[in-house]
Design a protein around this motif. Structure first.
Motif, mmCIF file in Angstrom:
data_model
loop_
_atom_site.group_PDB
_atom_site.id
_atom_site.type_symbol
_atom_site.label_atom_id
_atom_site.label_comp_id
_atom_site.label_asym_id
_atom_site.label_seq_id
_atom_site.Cartn_x
_atom_site.Cartn_y
_atom_site.Cartn_z
ATOM 1 N N PHE A 274 0.853 -1.194 0.000
ATOM 2 C CA PHE A 274 0.000 0.000 0.000
ATOM 3 C C PHE A 274 0.889 1.245 0.000
ATOM 4 O O PHE A 274 1.942 1.269 0.634
ATOM 5 N N GLY A 275 0.438 2.291 -0.679
ATOM 6 C CA GLY A 275 1.144 3.562 -0.634
ATOM 7 C C GLY A 275 1.496 4.066 -2.009
ATOM 8 O O GLY A 275 0.671 4.054 -2.922
ATOM 9 N N GLU A 276 2.743 4.522 -2.153
ATOM 10 C CA GLU A 276 3.223 5.084 -3.411
ATOM 11 C C GLU A 276 4.507 4.375 -3.831
ATOM 12 O O GLU A 276 5.148 3.692 -3.029
ATOM 13 N N ALA A 277 4.886 4.558 -5.092
ATOM 14 C CA ALA A 277 6.097 3.924 -5.618
ATOM 15 C C ALA A 277 7.314 4.330 -4.797
ATOM 16 O O ALA A 277 7.435 5.465 -4.324
ATOM 17 N N THR A 278 8.241 3.386 -4.633
ATOM 18 C CA THR A 278 9.450 3.633 -3.855
ATOM 19 C C THR A 278 10.433 4.507 -4.633
ATOM 20 O O THR A 278 10.192 4.892 -5.774
ATOM 21 N N ARG A 279 11.576 4.766 -4.029
ATOM 22 C CA ARG A 279 12.563 5.711 -4.579
ATOM 23 C C ARG A 279 13.175 5.209 -5.891
ATOM 24 O O ARG A 279 13.572 5.991 -6.749
ATOM 25 N N GLY A 280 13.319 3.904 -6.040
ATOM 26 C CA GLY A 280 13.892 3.360 -7.269
ATOM 27 C C GLY A 280 15.375 3.069 -7.191
ATOM 28 O O GLY A 280 16.033 2.931 -8.219
ATOM 29 N N LEU A 281 15.931 2.934 -5.979
ATOM 30 C CA LEU A 281 17.346 2.594 -5.806
ATOM 31 C C LEU A 281 17.489 1.093 -5.582
ATOM 32 O O LEU A 281 18.047 0.624 -4.580
ATOM 33 N N THR A 282 16.953 0.321 -6.528
ATOM 34 C CA THR A 282 16.925 -1.136 -6.389
ATOM 35 C C THR A 282 18.197 -1.754 -6.961
ATOM 36 O O THR A 282 18.169 -2.637 -7.813
ATOM 37 N N THR A 283 19.316 -1.244 -6.461
ATOM 38 C CA THR A 283 20.618 -1.807 -6.785
ATOM 39 C C THR A 283 21.362 -2.078 -5.487
ATOM 40 O O THR A 283 21.036 -1.520 -4.433
ATOM 41 N N SER A 284 22.356 -2.933 -5.568
ATOM 42 C CA SER A 284 23.162 -3.283 -4.406
ATOM 43 C C SER A 284 24.510 -2.590 -4.502
ATOM 44 O O SER A 284 25.170 -2.629 -5.543
ATOM 45 N N ASN A 285 24.934 -1.956 -3.406
ATOM 46 C CA ASN A 285 26.220 -1.269 -3.368
ATOM 47 C C ASN A 285 27.286 -2.152 -2.741
ATOM 48 O O ASN A 285 27.075 -2.737 -1.671
ATOM 49 N N SER A 286 28.438 -2.225 -3.394
ATOM 50 C CA SER A 286 29.621 -2.853 -2.804
ATOM 51 C C SER A 286 30.481 -1.765 -2.175
ATOM 52 O O SER A 286 30.592 -0.654 -2.717
ATOM 53 N N LEU A 287 31.086 -2.065 -1.025
ATOM 54 C CA LEU A 287 31.852 -1.083 -0.268
ATOM 55 C C LEU A 287 33.345 -1.275 -0.505
ATOM 56 O O LEU A 287 33.877 -2.377 -0.366
ATOM 57 N N GLY A 293 39.683 6.023 5.983
ATOM 58 C CA GLY A 293 38.434 5.632 6.636
ATOM 59 C C GLY A 293 37.196 5.953 5.845
ATOM 60 O O GLY A 293 36.094 5.528 6.216
ATOM 61 N N ALA A 294 37.345 6.721 4.777
ATOM 62 C CA ALA A 294 36.217 6.937 3.875
ATOM 63 C C ALA A 294 35.980 5.668 3.065
ATOM 64 O O ALA A 294 36.760 4.706 3.124
ATOM 65 N N ALA A 295 34.896 5.649 2.315
ATOM 66 C CA ALA A 295 34.591 4.458 1.517
ATOM 67 C C ALA A 295 33.795 4.859 0.286
ATOM 68 O O ALA A 295 33.005 5.804 0.319
ATOM 69 N N LEU A 296 34.041 4.132 -0.783
ATOM 70 C CA LEU A 296 33.222 4.244 -1.983
ATOM 71 C C LEU A 296 32.181 3.143 -1.952
ATOM 72 O O LEU A 296 32.514 1.973 -1.732
ATOM 73 N N LEU A 297 30.936 3.520 -2.115
ATOM 74 C CA LEU A 297 29.859 2.542 -2.236
ATOM 75 C C LEU A 297 29.381 2.577 -3.679
ATOM 76 O O LEU A 297 28.784 3.571 -4.120
ATOM 77 N N ILE A 298 29.658 1.513 -4.415
ATOM 78 C CA ILE A 298 29.431 1.463 -5.847
ATOM 79 C C ILE A 298 28.332 0.454 -6.154
ATOM 80 O O ILE A 298 28.373 -0.691 -5.688
ATOM 81 N N ALA A 299 27.346 0.884 -6.935
ATOM 82 C CA ALA A 299 26.275 -0.024 -7.349
ATOM 83 C C ALA A 299 26.844 -1.080 -8.297
ATOM 84 O O ALA A 299 27.364 -0.748 -9.363
ATOM 85 N N THR A 300 26.753 -2.339 -7.881
ATOM 86 C CA THR A 300 27.373 -3.423 -8.654
ATOM 87 C C THR A 300 26.392 -4.522 -9.048
ATOM 88 O O THR A 300 26.770 -5.441 -9.773
#
Length: 346
Positions: A274-287, A293-300
């Motif tokens: 129920f509700g409205e469509a989600t944000r659309g970030l249906t990808t998985s990020n690898s760290l 100490g920073a990190a890149l999170l890349i959609a893979t």
């Protein structure tokens, strides 16, 4: 793009001095999900106005942020930012400028506010639950940080485990799972905690080309393949039978790992969205960790539900109805009321 990155990083002597080049490369990917995580991301939010809005209507205000200190609240309407009408999406029209002018209609009054970006303390939203109607448990899952620790010494997954047991002990036999303010984060504590409502076994998978990595839930454990990534510490609610009604509430703010949890319920016979469509970030990020100490999170990879359907964008509800953010989880909440009507009839 490579030449621009080389120019931006030409005089870098520290990892931090490469951030402009990294951000430029991440923006060029165009996936809206890959990002740079700063070393202190677990302690503070840097340079924020401190709100999330959908079509100009404020849905969430970050405690201690400039927006919070200015008195903005969910349900207030942003009519313009720097004189420009905002767009229909999430934070659509929120410019990167250090100082912004907001024209706001708040609780019947028009205001003009000048807000300057500032650091805000990082809050750890706590899962909540209550009996919303006789026999109906309402479980609210907010986002979860990389560190699932909560104030008071508990953890995200333990808080959800105790909520489910307490609500079931109080008579809950039908359920509402509210993901409308779940901005994402660490999926594994979310899944370990709420898994009993989704069911035992494979609930979805990360997919890249012909490769597939399923995520699973069983007996308080959230795993990828055979590797347990989060485990609750005490006895969990037994997994529900597949025909037990569970209403899942979603919104445009439901994103990333919030969408993964949504997908974990798709294909379950007793579930309706129920509700409205989600944000659309249906990808998985690898760290990928950096030296400071920073990190890149890349959609893979893309996300798929238990049936194997791969998503490359928003998850649509089966019952479309907009959230009134001023009435969120009150007796006048239209999404919650429609879900409760369905539960009463299911």
């Amino acid at each position: 793009m490579t030449a621009q990155c080389e120019t931006l990083a030409a005089h870098a002597r520290t990892t931090a001095e490469t951030y402009p080049a990294l951000r430029h490369a991440l923006q060029a990917l165009g996936d809206s999900h890959s990002h740079l995580r700063l070393p202190d991301a677990g302690q503070r939010q840097r340079g924020v106005i401190g709100l999330y809005f959908v079509g100009g209507v404020i849905a969430q205000v970050i405690p201690g942020s400039p927006a919070d200190l200015a008195g903005l609240r969910p349900g207030d309407l942003i009519e313009a930012i720097n004189g420009r009408v905002v767009g229909p999406g999430v934070n659509d029209g929120l410019l990167p400028d250090a100082t912004l002018t907001f024209d706001v209609r708040a609780r019947g009054q028009r205001r003009r506010l000048s807000l300057t970006r500032a650091d805000a303390p990082l809050s750890s939203p706590v899962p909540e639950g209550r009996l919303i109607a006789p026999g109906v448990g309402l479980v609210t899952l907010p986002e979860c940080g990389l560190d699932p620790a909560l104030p008071g010494g508990s953890t995200y997954q333990e808080a959800v485990r105790r909520l489910l047991l307490g609500l079931a002990g109080g008579g809950a036999g039908r359920w509402v799972l509210d993901l409308r303010l779940n901005l994402g984060g660490n999926m594994w504590p979310m899944l370990a905690g709420v898994g009993p409502l989704a069911g035992t076994g494979e609930l979805g998978a990360f997919v890249r080309d012909r490769e597939r990595w399923p995520w699973r839930y069983a007996d308080g454990a959230a795993s990828i393949g055979d590797e347990v990534l989060c485990q609750t510490e005490g006895p969990s609610l037994p997994s529900l039978a597949e025909d037990v009604p569970v209403a899942v509430l979603i919104s445009p703010l439901t994103a990333s790992s919030g969408e993964i949890i949504t997908l974990s319920f798709l294909g379950r016979p007793g579930t309706r969205l129920f509700g409205e469509a989600t944000r659309g970030l249906t990808t998985s990020n690898s760290l990928y960790e950096l030296s400071d100490g920073a990190a890149l999170l890349i959609a893979t990879a893309h996300d798929a539900d238990r049936s194997g359907r791969v998503f490359n964008g928003a998850i649509e509800p089966e019952v479309l109805i907009a959230t009134n953010w001023a009435e969120f989880q009150t007796a006048a909440d239209p999404v919650l009321n429609v879900a409760l009507t369905w539960l009463a009839e299911a």
